[in-house]
Design a protein around this motif. Structure first.
Motif, short mmCIF file in Angstrom:
data_model
loop_
_atom_site.label_atom_id
_atom_site.label_comp_id
_atom_site.label_asym_id
_atom_site.label_seq_id
_atom_site.Cartn_x
_atom_site.Cartn_y
_atom_site.Cartn_z
N LEU A 162 0.86 -1.18 0.00
CA LEU A 162 0.00 0.00 0.00
C LEU A 162 0.90 1.22 0.00
O LEU A 162 1.50 1.58 1.01
CB LEU A 162 -0.92 -0.03 1.21
CG LEU A 162 -1.94 -1.19 1.17
CD1 LEU A 162 -2.64 -1.36 2.49
CD2 LEU A 162 -2.96 -0.96 0.05
N MET A 163 0.98 1.87 -1.15
CA MET A 163 1.99 2.90 -1.40
C MET A 163 1.61 4.27 -0.85
O MET A 163 2.47 5.15 -0.77
CB MET A 163 2.23 3.02 -2.91
CG MET A 163 2.79 1.76 -3.55
SD MET A 163 4.53 1.50 -3.18
CE MET A 163 5.27 2.78 -4.19
N GLY A 164 0.35 4.47 -0.49
CA GLY A 164 -0.03 5.81 -0.06
C GLY A 164 0.25 6.80 -1.16
O GLY A 164 -0.07 6.59 -2.33
N ASP A 165 0.90 7.93 -0.80
CA ASP A 165 1.28 8.94 -1.78
C ASP A 165 2.77 8.88 -2.11
O ASP A 165 3.32 9.83 -2.66
CB ASP A 165 0.95 10.34 -1.26
CG ASP A 165 -0.53 10.65 -1.34
OD1 ASP A 165 -1.31 9.72 -1.64
OD2 ASP A 165 -0.91 11.80 -1.07
N THR A 166 3.43 7.77 -1.80
CA THR A 166 4.84 7.64 -2.13
C THR A 166 5.04 7.71 -3.63
O THR A 166 6.04 8.25 -4.12
CB THR A 166 5.40 6.31 -1.59
OG1 THR A 166 5.23 6.28 -0.16
CG2 THR A 166 6.87 6.13 -1.92
#
Length: 229
Positions: A162-166
Motif C-alpha cells: 500500500l503505497m499511499g502517496d509515495t
C-alpha cells in the motif's frame, strides 16, 4: 468546504497526465479499495467482526469509507486498527468516526495531523522502520519513506504494498511522483521510490501488487524497477 474543492480541483488536474484511474471496490489478496473519488482508503478483513483500515479518506463525515465498510459487512466499531500512510487531511479526515480503533503510524507526522485536523492526535502504536505488526495472524510490515511528508509510510500486507502517496501508478505500468506541490521534498520523494525498489529487489516474491492512494493498482513491482533505472 472551499478548501476541499480547491484540493479536489488541484488533484484532478494533476491526475490528468496518464495516471491509472481508481477502481472502487477493487481487491486483491483480501485488500479492498474504498474510493472517495480522488483518494482511497483500504480495508483488510481480519474476521467477520474485525477489520483493519489503511487511512480513512478525506471526507470529514467519512461517508465513502463508511459505505465501503458497510458493503463489506462492517460497522465503524468493527475497525480495530487504522494504519496511517501520512498526515495529509485527505488521508486522515475521517478518523474520528472510528473512536475505538488503535491508531498506528510514524510519529514524525503527528504534528502534521494536528495542523491539518486542528486537534491533537497521538498514535497508539508509533512505528519504527521495518517493524512488523501482527494482528490476529495478519502481518503488516511498515516502511518509513520520508519525503512526501516526514512520517510518510508504505505498508506490506498480504503481498500487497500500500503505497499511499509515495508514488502514483500510470496506465502504461510505470510510476510517477505525486504532484510536487503536495510534497515536502520533491527530490527526497524520487529517492525514496528508488530506495523502496532497493529494499524489495531481492524480495520480488513478497510483493504481488502495488496499490496507490490516488490511482489504480499495478500487478507486480516492475514499475518500481523501471523507475529506478
Amino acid at each position: 468546504m472551499r478548501n476541499n474543492l480547491i484540493l479536489l480541483c488541484m488533484m484532478l488536474a494533476a491526475l490528468g497526465c496518464g495516471n491509472k484511474a481508481i477502481e472502487d471496490g477493487f481487491q486483491r489478496n483480501d485488500v479492498h479499495t474504498i474510493s472517495a473519488g480522488w483518494v482511497s482508503a483500504f480495508a483488510i478483513p481480519v474476521s467477520d467482526e474485525q477489520v483493519i483500515l489503511v487511512d480513512t479518506g478525506g471526507e470529514e463525515d467519512a461517508a465513502s469509507t463508511l459505505l465501503g465498510l458497510e458493503a463489506l459487512g462492517y460497522a465503524p466499531e468493527d475497525v480495530s486498527h487504522i494504519f496511517i500512510t501520512h498526515g495529509h487531511k485527505d488521508h486522515v479526515a475521517g478518523h474520528k468516526f472510528f473512536e475505538d480503533a488503535v491508531l498506528v503510524g510514524f510519529a514524525e507526522d503527528e504534528p502534521l495531523i494536528e495542523e491539518k485536523l486542528g486537534e491533537s492526535l497521538v498514535l497508539d502504536i508509533p512505528l519504527v522502520d521495518g517493524e512488523i505488526t501482527d494482528i490476529e495472524g495478519i502481518e503488516i510490515e511498515a516502511f518509513h519513506l520520508p519525503g512526501h511528508t516526514d512520517g510518510n509510510a508504505t505498508y506490506l500486507i498480504h503481498k500487497v504494498m500500500l503505497m499511499g502517496d509515495t508514488a502514483m501508478g500510470n496506465e502504461d505500468g510505470t510510476l510517477s511522483e505525486p504532484p510536487g506541490f503536495f510534497s515536502d521534498d520533491e527530490e527526497a520523494v524520487k529517492n525514496q521510490i528508488k530506495a523502496l525498489w532497493s529494499r524489495l529487489e531481492d524480495r520480488k516474491d513478497d510483493v504481488e501488487w502495488l496499490f496507490f492512494s490516488h490511482t489504480g493498482a499495478h500487478e507486480g513491482i516492475e514499475g518500481l524497477r523501471v523507475y529506478s533505472e
